[in-house]
Design a protein around this motif. Structure first.
Motif, PDB file in Angstrom:
ATOM      1  N   ALA A  40       0.835  -1.201   0.000  1.00  0.00           N
ATOM      2  CA  ALA A  40       0.000   0.000   0.000  1.00  0.00           C
ATOM      3  C   ALA A  40       0.872   1.255   0.000  1.00  0.00           C
ATOM      4  O   ALA A  40       2.085   1.195   0.231  1.00  0.00           O
ATOM      5  N   ASN A  41       0.224   2.364  -0.230  1.00  0.00           N
ATOM      6  CA  ASN A  41       0.819   3.672  -0.059  1.00  0.00           C
ATOM      7  C   ASN A  41       1.555   3.751   1.274  1.00  0.00           C
ATOM      8  O   ASN A  41       0.968   3.458   2.304  1.00  0.00           O
ATOM      9  N   GLY A  42       2.816   4.137   1.247  1.00  0.00           N
ATOM     10  CA  GLY A  42       3.545   4.308   2.497  1.00  0.00           C
ATOM     11  C   GLY A  42       4.181   3.033   3.024  1.00  0.00           C
ATOM     12  O   GLY A  42       4.796   3.039   4.090  1.00  0.00           O
ATOM     13  N   ALA A  43       4.067   1.941   2.295  1.00  0.00           N
ATOM     14  CA  ALA A  43       4.640   0.668   2.743  1.00  0.00           C
ATOM     15  C   ALA A  43       6.164   0.697   2.750  1.00  0.00           C
ATOM     16  O   ALA A  43       6.807  -0.067   3.456  1.00  0.00           O
ATOM     17  N   GLY A  44       6.743   1.576   1.928  1.00  0.00           N
ATOM     18  CA  GLY A  44       8.197   1.707   1.903  1.00  0.00           C
ATOM     19  C   GLY A  44       8.841   1.368   0.571  1.00  0.00           C
ATOM     20  O   GLY A  44      10.070   1.245   0.474  1.00  0.00           O
ATOM     21  N   LYS A  45       8.042   1.217  -0.469  1.00  0.00           N
ATOM     22  CA  LYS A  45       8.565   0.825  -1.789  1.00  0.00           C
ATOM     23  C   LYS A  45       9.552   1.865  -2.333  1.00  0.00           C
ATOM     24  O   LYS A  45      10.655   1.531  -2.759  1.00  0.00           O
ATOM     25  N   THR A  46       9.130   3.138  -2.304  1.00  0.00           N
ATOM     26  CA  THR A  46       9.997   4.201  -2.816  1.00  0.00           C
ATOM     27  C   THR A  46      11.286   4.279  -2.006  1.00  0.00           C
ATOM     28  O   THR A  46      12.376   4.440  -2.564  1.00  0.00           O
ATOM     29  N   THR A  47      11.162   4.140  -0.700  1.00  0.00           N
ATOM     30  CA  THR A  47      12.342   4.201   0.171  1.00  0.00           C
ATOM     31  C   THR A  47      13.329   3.091  -0.182  1.00  0.00           C
ATOM     32  O   THR A  47      14.546   3.328  -0.237  1.00  0.00           O
ATOM     33  N   LEU A  48      12.815   1.912  -0.471  1.00  0.00           N
ATOM     34  CA  LEU A  48      13.695   0.802  -0.845  1.00  0.00           C
ATOM     35  C   LEU A  48      14.434   1.106  -2.155  1.00  0.00           C
ATOM     36  O   LEU A  48      15.645   0.889  -2.266  1.00  0.00           O
ATOM     37  N   GLU A 197       5.084  -1.115  -7.695  1.00  0.00           N
ATOM     38  CA  GLU A 197       3.787  -0.782  -8.292  1.00  0.00           C
ATOM     39  C   GLU A 197       2.655  -0.863  -7.278  1.00  0.00           C
ATOM     40  O   GLU A 197       2.631  -1.742  -6.428  1.00  0.00           O
ATOM     41  N   GLN A 198       1.701   0.046  -7.410  1.00  0.00           N
ATOM     42  CA  GLN A 198       0.431  -0.113  -6.687  1.00  0.00           C
ATOM     43  C   GLN A 198      -0.572  -0.818  -7.583  1.00  0.00           C
ATOM     44  O   GLN A 198      -1.604  -1.307  -7.109  1.00  0.00           O
ATOM     45  N   ASN A 199      -0.282  -0.836  -8.886  1.00  0.00           N
ATOM     46  CA  ASN A 199      -1.119  -1.556  -9.843  1.00  0.00           C
ATOM     47  C   ASN A 199      -0.705  -3.027  -9.820  1.00  0.00           C
ATOM     48  O   ASN A 199       0.071  -3.501 -10.647  1.00  0.00           O
TER      49      ASN A 199
HETATM   50  P1  ATP Z   1       4.048   5.571  -2.100  1.00  0.00           P
HETATM   51  O1  ATP Z   1       3.354   4.634  -2.992  1.00  0.00           O
HETATM   52  O2  ATP Z   1       3.167   6.577  -1.456  1.00  0.00           O
HETATM   53  O3  ATP Z   1       5.303   6.176  -2.665  1.00  0.00           O
HETATM   54  P2  ATP Z   1       5.770   3.812  -0.708  1.00  0.00           P
HETATM   55  O4  ATP Z   1       5.416   2.394  -0.450  1.00  0.00           O
HETATM   56  O5  ATP Z   1       6.679   4.091  -1.836  1.00  0.00           O
HETATM   57  O6  ATP Z   1       4.476   4.646  -0.878  1.00  0.00           O
HETATM   58  P3  ATP Z   1       7.546   5.408   0.853  1.00  0.00           P
HETATM   59  O7  ATP Z   1       7.364   6.570  -0.031  1.00  0.00           O
HETATM   60  O8  ATP Z   1       8.816   4.682   0.831  1.00  0.00           O
HETATM   61  O9  ATP Z   1       6.370   4.358   0.631  1.00  0.00           O
HETATM   62  O10 ATP Z   1       7.235   5.885   2.330  1.00  0.00           O
HETATM   63  C1  ATP Z   1       7.347   5.020   3.458  1.00  0.00           C
HETATM   64  C2  ATP Z   1       7.207   5.834   4.733  1.00  0.00           C
HETATM   65  O11 ATP Z   1       8.317   6.735   4.849  1.00  0.00           O
HETATM   66  C3  ATP Z   1       5.962   6.688   4.796  1.00  0.00           C
HETATM   67  O12 ATP Z   1       5.438   6.574   6.102  1.00  0.00           O
HETATM   68  C4  ATP Z   1       6.470   8.069   4.537  1.00  0.00           C
HETATM   69  O13 ATP Z   1       5.687   9.019   5.206  1.00  0.00           O
HETATM   70  C5  ATP Z   1       7.866   8.040   5.076  1.00  0.00           C
HETATM   71  N1  ATP Z   1       8.755   8.955   4.334  1.00  0.00           N
HETATM   72  C6  ATP Z   1       8.987   8.946   3.009  1.00  0.00           C
HETATM   73  N2  ATP Z   1       9.861   9.890   2.658  1.00  0.00           N
HETATM   74  C7  ATP Z   1      10.192  10.544   3.787  1.00  0.00           C
HETATM   75  C8  ATP Z   1      11.063  11.640   4.105  1.00  0.00           C
HETATM   76  N3  ATP Z   1      11.777  12.254   3.153  1.00  0.00           N
HETATM   77  N4  ATP Z   1      11.135  12.034   5.396  1.00  0.00           N
HETATM   78  C9  ATP Z   1      10.425  11.405   6.361  1.00  0.00           C
HETATM   79  N5  ATP Z   1       9.603  10.375   6.130  1.00  0.00           N
HETATM   80  C10 ATP Z   1       9.472   9.942   4.875  1.00  0.00           C
END
Ligand code: ATP
Length: 240
Positions: A40-48, A197-199
């Motif tokens: 889901a949104n916020g799961a951490g995909k982008t961070t990874l 992906e969310q899709n």
């Molecule tokens: P999305 O689909 O919304 O991109 P995601 O699965 O990619 O979701 P991330 O963007 O990695 O998730 O975010 C994971 C968590 O890290 C979220 O709780 C977000 O609020 C937090 N987060 C992301 N970027 C930052 C930042 N620059 N500073 C602090 N917290 C962050």
């Protein structure tokens, strides 16, 4: 085709100063494998993906490519080593033509005839781009822009291609076409692909495996067909 491409992520913990956003995340990609990174949104995909590209500091754990630890490498050195990230949102330069955007992607990789061959190879893969080669980035449709972002990443001749939600904002038919071309590009070049992906349906349709993140933890890592068929998991984490 690319040589190697085994990506190993182990015990990865990443935060942005406060509480960790990824908690000891671990999974592996075999060379040439397409893995969907779901959640889901916020799961951490982008961070990874950002950690893979060296755009966010890692608190603990490791990422290796064919056995080499990526930790000492800065973002640009990871790109040279073969990691390409297609970020979400608009990464195409609006004022430059399709052709110029592509050339920009290969600027440091090759020159002269080698660059011409790389451009031609991208146009072979994405015929719509070839037709639009003289159009400016801002004149492209959403699907064409995403294709250009992908083509530009390929200009760097990566070993590992990481994509952040390439389907975002695209119509279903366009997504289907984009996924097909991604699958073809990966297969023809032997690329290892990590597709956030969310899709879920589209991503699993071209992936070999899927890894599901929930609140920064891996909750599933299984063949794509098994994930798509797992109703409990789908309801709990994938929203369908
Ligand atoms: P999305 O689909 O919304 O991109 P995601 O699965 O990619 O979701 P991330 O963007 O990695 O998730 O975010 C994971 C968590 O890290 C979220 O709780 C977000 O609020 C937090 N987060 C992301 N970027 C930052 C930042 N620059 N500073 C602090 N917290 C962050």
């Amino acid at each position: 085709p690319a040589e190697g491409g085994a990506l190993d992520i182990g015990g990865l913990t990443v935060g942005y100063g406060g509480a960790p956003v990824l908690h000891e995340v671990g999974f592996a990609l075999a060379p040439g494998e397409v893995v969907a990174l779901l959640g889901a949104n916020g799961a951490g995909k982008t961070t990874l993906l950002r950690a893979l590209a060296g755009l966010v500091p890692v608190a603990s754990g490791s990422i290796t490519l064919d056995g080499d630890d990526l930790a000492p490498l800065r973002t640009e050195d990871r790109a040279r080593r073969g990691i390409a990230l297609v970020p979400d949102g608009q990464s195409v330069v609006a004022e430059l033509t399709v052709d110029e955007n592509l050339r920009l992607g290969g600027l440091w990789r090759h020159r002269g005839a080698a660059r011409e061959r790389a451009v031609a190879a991208v146009y072979d893969l994405f015929e719509p781009l070839a037709r639009r080669r003289a159009s400016a980035g801002h004149q492209l449709s959403g699907g064409e822009r995403q294709m250009l972002a992908l083509g530009r990443a390929l200009m760097a001749e990566p070993i590992v291609l990481a994509l952040d939600e390439p389907s975002l904002g695209l119509a279903p038919l366009v997504v289907a076409h984009l996924m097909g071309t991604l699958r073809d590009a990966a297969a023809s070049r032997g690329l290892t692909v990590l597709l956030a992906e969310q899709n879920v349906t589209s991503a699993l349709s071209i992936a070999d495996r899927g890894v599901v993140l929930d609140l920064g933890r891996v909750v599933a890592d299984a063949p794509a067909a098994a994930l798509a068929a797992d109703e409990t998991l789908r309801h709990a984490y994938l929203g369908f």
